[in-house]
Design a protein around this motif. Sequence first.
Motif, PDB file in Angstrom:
ATOM      1  N   ILE A 105     -38.216  28.443 -29.466  1.00  0.00           N
ATOM      2  CA  ILE A 105     -38.701  29.043 -30.701  1.00  0.00           C
ATOM      3  C   ILE A 105     -40.225  29.100 -30.625  1.00  0.00           C
ATOM      4  CG2 ILE A 105     -38.713  26.811 -31.911  1.00  0.00           C
ATOM      5  CD1 ILE A 105     -37.962  28.358 -34.459  1.00  0.00           C
ATOM      6  N   LEU A 106     -40.797  30.253 -30.896  1.00  0.00           N
ATOM      7  CA  LEU A 106     -42.239  30.486 -30.763  1.00  0.00           C
ATOM      8  C   LEU A 106     -42.761  29.954 -29.417  1.00  0.00           C
ATOM      9  CD1 LEU A 106     -43.500  29.585 -34.361  1.00  0.00           C
ATOM     10  CD2 LEU A 106     -43.194  31.865 -33.370  1.00  0.00           C
ATOM     11  N   PRO A 107     -42.294  30.514 -28.322  1.00  0.00           N
ATOM     12  CA  PRO A 107     -42.707  30.013 -27.000  1.00  0.00           C
ATOM     13  C   PRO A 107     -44.215  30.149 -26.779  1.00  0.00           C
ATOM     14  CG  PRO A 107     -41.559  32.110 -26.814  1.00  0.00           C
ATOM     15  CD  PRO A 107     -41.389  31.662 -28.216  1.00  0.00           C
ATOM     16  N   ASN A 108     -44.780  29.096 -26.240  1.00  0.00           N
ATOM     17  CA  ASN A 108     -46.213  29.029 -25.936  1.00  0.00           C
ATOM     18  C   ASN A 108     -47.097  29.246 -27.160  1.00  0.00           C
ATOM     19  OD1 ASN A 108     -45.781  28.506 -23.183  1.00  0.00           O
ATOM     20  ND2 ASN A 108     -45.596  30.709 -22.737  1.00  0.00           N
ATOM     21  N   ILE A 109     -46.560  28.978 -28.330  1.00  0.00           N
ATOM     22  CA  ILE A 109     -47.351  29.069 -29.557  1.00  0.00           C
ATOM     23  C   ILE A 109     -47.267  27.724 -30.260  1.00  0.00           C
ATOM     24  CG2 ILE A 109     -47.627  30.199 -31.804  1.00  0.00           C
ATOM     25  CD1 ILE A 109     -46.322  32.673 -30.649  1.00  0.00           C
ATOM     26  N   LEU A 426     -41.657  33.071 -38.703  1.00  0.00           N
ATOM     27  CA  LEU A 426     -42.648  33.397 -37.679  1.00  0.00           C
ATOM     28  C   LEU A 426     -41.976  33.792 -36.369  1.00  0.00           C
ATOM     29  CD1 LEU A 426     -45.270  30.556 -38.300  1.00  0.00           C
ATOM     30  CD2 LEU A 426     -45.674  33.021 -38.577  1.00  0.00           C
ATOM     31  N   ASP A 427     -40.881  33.111 -36.036  1.00  0.00           N
ATOM     32  CA  ASP A 427     -40.190  33.417 -34.784  1.00  0.00           C
ATOM     33  C   ASP A 427     -39.577  34.809 -34.816  1.00  0.00           C
ATOM     34  OD1 ASP A 427     -39.129  32.456 -32.171  1.00  0.00           O
ATOM     35  OD2 ASP A 427     -37.197  32.761 -33.186  1.00  0.00           O
ATOM     36  N   LYS A 428     -38.955  35.176 -35.964  1.00  0.00           N
ATOM     37  CA  LYS A 428     -38.387  36.527 -36.092  1.00  0.00           C
ATOM     38  C   LYS A 428     -39.495  37.575 -36.065  1.00  0.00           C
ATOM     39  CE  LYS A 428     -35.121  37.153 -39.108  1.00  0.00           C
ATOM     40  NZ  LYS A 428     -34.371  37.148 -40.393  1.00  0.00           N
ATOM     41  N   MET A 429     -40.605  37.261 -36.683  1.00  0.00           N
ATOM     42  CA  MET A 429     -41.729  38.191 -36.706  1.00  0.00           C
ATOM     43  C   MET A 429     -42.314  38.338 -35.302  1.00  0.00           C
ATOM     44  SD  MET A 429     -45.123  37.856 -39.111  1.00  0.00           S
ATOM     45  CE  MET A 429     -46.441  39.053 -39.070  1.00  0.00           C
ATOM     46  N   HIS A 430     -42.396  37.235 -34.576  1.00  0.00           N
ATOM     47  CA  HIS A 430     -42.935  37.264 -33.208  1.00  0.00           C
ATOM     48  C   HIS A 430     -42.047  38.091 -32.298  1.00  0.00           C
ATOM     49  CE1 HIS A 430     -43.335  35.588 -29.081  1.00  0.00           C
ATOM     50  NE2 HIS A 430     -44.644  35.687 -29.364  1.00  0.00           N
ATOM     51  N   LYS A 431     -40.729  37.935 -32.441  1.00  0.00           N
ATOM     52  CA  LYS A 431     -39.824  38.693 -31.573  1.00  0.00           C
ATOM     53  C   LYS A 431     -39.897  40.188 -31.864  1.00  0.00           C
ATOM     54  CE  LYS A 431     -36.580  34.884 -30.893  1.00  0.00           C
ATOM     55  NZ  LYS A 431     -35.239  34.331 -31.193  1.00  0.00           N
ATOM     56  N   GLN A 432     -40.139  40.559 -33.114  1.00  0.00           N
ATOM     57  CA  GLN A 432     -40.194  41.982 -33.456  1.00  0.00           C
ATOM     58  C   GLN A 432     -41.551  42.587 -33.120  1.00  0.00           C
ATOM     59  OE1 GLN A 432     -38.513  43.294 -37.204  1.00  0.00           O
ATOM     60  NE2 GLN A 432     -40.278  44.623 -37.575  1.00  0.00           N
ATOM     61  N   VAL A 456     -39.277  35.509 -43.700  1.00  0.00           N
ATOM     62  CA  VAL A 456     -38.908  34.181 -44.183  1.00  0.00           C
ATOM     63  C   VAL A 456     -37.774  34.279 -45.197  1.00  0.00           C
ATOM     64  CG1 VAL A 456     -39.702  32.140 -45.436  1.00  0.00           C
ATOM     65  CG2 VAL A 456     -41.200  33.223 -43.757  1.00  0.00           C
ATOM     66  N   THR A 457     -37.868  35.243 -46.096  1.00  0.00           N
ATOM     67  CA  THR A 457     -36.847  35.392 -47.134  1.00  0.00           C
ATOM     68  C   THR A 457     -35.487  35.726 -46.537  1.00  0.00           C
ATOM     69  OG1 THR A 457     -38.550  36.167 -48.673  1.00  0.00           O
ATOM     70  CG2 THR A 457     -36.267  36.601 -49.271  1.00  0.00           C
ATOM     71  N   SER A 458     -35.466  36.497 -45.484  1.00  0.00           N
ATOM     72  CA  SER A 458     -34.202  36.907 -44.867  1.00  0.00           C
ATOM     73  C   SER A 458     -33.676  35.908 -43.844  1.00  0.00           C
ATOM     74  CB  SER A 458     -34.366  38.272 -44.202  1.00  0.00           C
ATOM     75  OG  SER A 458     -35.332  38.201 -43.158  1.00  0.00           O
ATOM     76  N   SER A 459     -34.416  34.822 -43.605  1.00  0.00           N
ATOM     77  CA  SER A 459     -33.985  33.863 -42.586  1.00  0.00           C
ATOM     78  C   SER A 459     -32.804  33.039 -43.092  1.00  0.00           C
ATOM     79  CB  SER A 459     -35.145  32.945 -42.206  1.00  0.00           C
ATOM     80  OG  SER A 459     -35.568  32.200 -43.329  1.00  0.00           O
ATOM     81  N   ARG A 460     -31.969  32.648 -42.176  1.00  0.00           N
ATOM     82  CA  ARG A 460     -30.788  31.820 -42.454  1.00  0.00           C
ATOM     83  C   ARG A 460     -30.606  30.894 -41.251  1.00  0.00           C
ATOM     84  NH1 ARG A 460     -26.670  33.610 -46.106  1.00  0.00           N
ATOM     85  NH2 ARG A 460     -24.891  32.168 -46.171  1.00  0.00           N
ATOM     86  N   PHE A 461     -30.680  29.611 -41.491  1.00  0.00           N
ATOM     87  CA  PHE A 461     -30.682  28.672 -40.367  1.00  0.00           C
ATOM     88  C   PHE A 461     -30.045  27.357 -40.791  1.00  0.00           C
ATOM     89  CE2 PHE A 461     -34.578  28.266 -42.762  1.00  0.00           C
ATOM     90  CZ  PHE A 461     -34.744  26.906 -42.909  1.00  0.00           C
ATOM     91  N   THR A 462     -29.816  26.517 -39.803  1.00  0.00           N
ATOM     92  CA  THR A 462     -29.264  25.184 -40.050  1.00  0.00           C
ATOM     93  C   THR A 462     -30.415  24.219 -40.303  1.00  0.00           C
ATOM     94  OG1 THR A 462     -27.358  25.622 -38.642  1.00  0.00           O
ATOM     95  CG2 THR A 462     -27.849  23.317 -39.134  1.00  0.00           C
ATOM     96  N   GLY A 463     -30.387  23.559 -41.437  1.00  0.00           N
ATOM     97  CA  GLY A 463     -31.462  22.662 -41.810  1.00  0.00           C
ATOM     98  C   GLY A 463     -31.474  21.376 -41.012  1.00  0.00           C
TER      99      GLY A 463
END
Length: 846
Positions: A105-109, A426-432, A456-463
């Motif tokens: 996730i967020l490689p090298n960042i 940020l990760d979804k934004m970075h990939k796009q 961020v609003t559209s993200s869905r993840f395991t907490g």
Amino acid sequence: MFKRISLFSSYSLNRILIGAISSICLLIISPHSNVVMCYFNRLSAVSPTSEAPIVIGAFFSLHNPPVSHGGGRLRECGDIREDYGIHRVEGTFWILDQINANQSILPNITVGYQIRDSCWYAPVALEQTIEFIGKSVLTIGDPTLNTKNGRSQLAAIIGPGDSSITMQTHNILQLFEMPQIGYSSTARQLSDKEKFKYFIRVIASDTQQAQAIVDIIEQFKWNYVATIGTEGDYGRGGVEAIRRLLKKDACIGADFTMPIGANVSVAIQLIQQLIIRAPRVQVLICFCLDHSIRAILQAISQLNYTKRFVILGSDAWADRLNVIPNNTENVALGAITIKARSLRVPGFEQYFRRLHVYNNTRNVWFTEYWQHKFDCGLTNYNNTISRKTYARQCRPEQESLTRVPYNEDPKLAFVINSILAVVHGLDKMHKQICNGTSGLCAEMTRMNTSLLMQFVTSSRFTGITGEEVFFDENGDGPGRYDILNLQYNSDDVEHPLHYVQIGTWNTGKLSLNTSSIRFFADQYSINQIGIHQYCSEACPLGHIKKFIDEKHCCWKCHPCDNAIVLDETTCFTCPVGFAPNSDQTGNQYTLIFLSFITEKPLACDLLPITTINFRHPLSVIICFAAAVGILISLFVLYIFIRFNATPVVKSTTRELSYLILTGILFCHLTAFIILQKPSFIICVLTRLLPGISFSMIYGSLVTKTNRIARLLARSKKKIITKRLKFMGARHQLAIACLIIVTEIIIVAATVYRDPPTAELIETGGRLLLTCKNSIPGIVAPLGFDGVLVFLCTLYAIKTRNLPENFNEAKFIGFSMYTTCVIWLAFAAVYVTIDVKVFSLCVATNA
């Protein structure tokens, strides 16, 4: 407000705005005083810019709010906080270390941090918001600055923890389209996306918490409660949500607001007012912040109301023991609290216990926390702040967090999930934007925070605790709550107080194990305590409630006389002929469907049907008097027939005398007809016989007295010029018969217009079968007879001075006087009593 028309114009406008604000410091008028504040020298934890090109800002309440002083507040914050402050700071460090070590996730960042102290106080939080903007936001959209020569890009801000403070800080942050993620701000107002466009939260809205509290109230069938809410959007907003959701299912007997920072004396006054206003309330809903909870528990303890209230606390209480002051444990025991589902963060306790003042240099507040935790003073340590004098010096080599109690912050998982939400965005934004390129690309360097907000609003993840995190259409997290009960564990000598989970509330579904709940210090079960469910005592059988207040909390019991209790506020009078059943109960359905089921209301019983019979005591007396009258009449009639040719009988006008005797005989016979069981024939005879009998008697008497009056008037004249007409016996009989025919015509007309029928009337708790009472049918015939009686009486008065040897007129006069008295009495009695049969019988026999 600020549209990015061009990169340069946006940057210039923001820079001018921040420069203006910085040049005049921060002019904030305290809500509690008229002090203008300008202060920028508070501690903050900031990661090195060279290591972290992107940072996440965070507001944590590292210290308690400033103490009240002279009606206002001091500028210096209170004591250091472990659960609300230090745990959250270290949780941020801990999760960011794991994120930066994870190249998936967020490689090298590297994601950095910028943490500031809000002190749970709006002026301080607003002051720190300007610090965030002034030191980080200016680089957004500036092509001349990069992460090496400039400053790190501020991606989003986490917090603050208080809802009202969150609203105030958002008013500034939204000017710069800065995403704001809430971890404990639960006020329902924050769900309004028109006002709070750039705010979302991983925790649920207070509306869902209020629904959980309402579901608990309904589960226990508590119908009478009191509410206390801390002043502000959290407390008052939560109470209003409860009030709105309760509707008519329960009554709020008293509602109070606890001022922020109020001391015990204020709480004592509040509890005293509660007892006065709602003396029967036993369930106290406390939608309060921690300082309000402490004051309320102390007030209840000092007023000696230890077993007076069952307290239902909101998530600000949750499973925290530090909100329970010393010597108030007996008051708090048995409390039911709501805790936002935030499981213990796996692995964090081990991390936290390894921390030491020797090696934890990135947490600028840790030395102050160490002093507070071990109650000692530290010297020769950087950033050491001594807010008070300690009696002893710390010995760090002998002190360790592994040997002290650990109570994890109940909102720590939400703090970490807030950070994870930003990182996943940020990760979804970075990939796009960067098309999978490792590291921070140029497009991402110019941080588009508005676009980041969408990701961020559209993200869905395991907490962090394994539960799924997502945001609904209002930007709120899922509603998951644990229901806790504070109980006493005698086996644990050191820490006897502990919270027992008694149920859960998950997205609208309540699951509660009532058998495991214990109340008060004696640890009574739910079946051992008697809660006053209402303001007033329950009404006894056969009574309804008459509410005495607008809220319908309190009432007085009103009996349903001769009626059934349709519902708790309505009496229903049974139809004619029916009486309430023994328990006076009924419902609308039994009355609506009576014709289809039983042909009578199921809740009303048919009254017993009776008739006037000859066994009644009055009937016996009337029949005896009538029989005697008949015998006397027959005897007189026999005498008249026997001595029909004698001068005495002839002088009485034999024809009229026979007519009078026949009328008297019919009057006596009428009593036997009236006392028969009512039918059509009997009712017709009841209408015919009295009027006709009286007309035979009084019509003959009128004719006779008129003849006597005319003779008397003629005898007084000295000169008799002409002979009197219609003085013969046949003429007299014809006049009497004409009067009787007139009476027959009147009776026949009334019978035709209002046919007599048998009917049931209710009297004395029974149904009496009797002939229908017809006012015209009684008034018209007897009215005509009354005119005859009046004329007879008038003629009797005129002939009262006849010679003594002609005394028939005197007897007629006496009988008329008594008849007038009897008729007046009959009229009064007939109108007032229900059973008119007896009065009519007495009148005809008299």
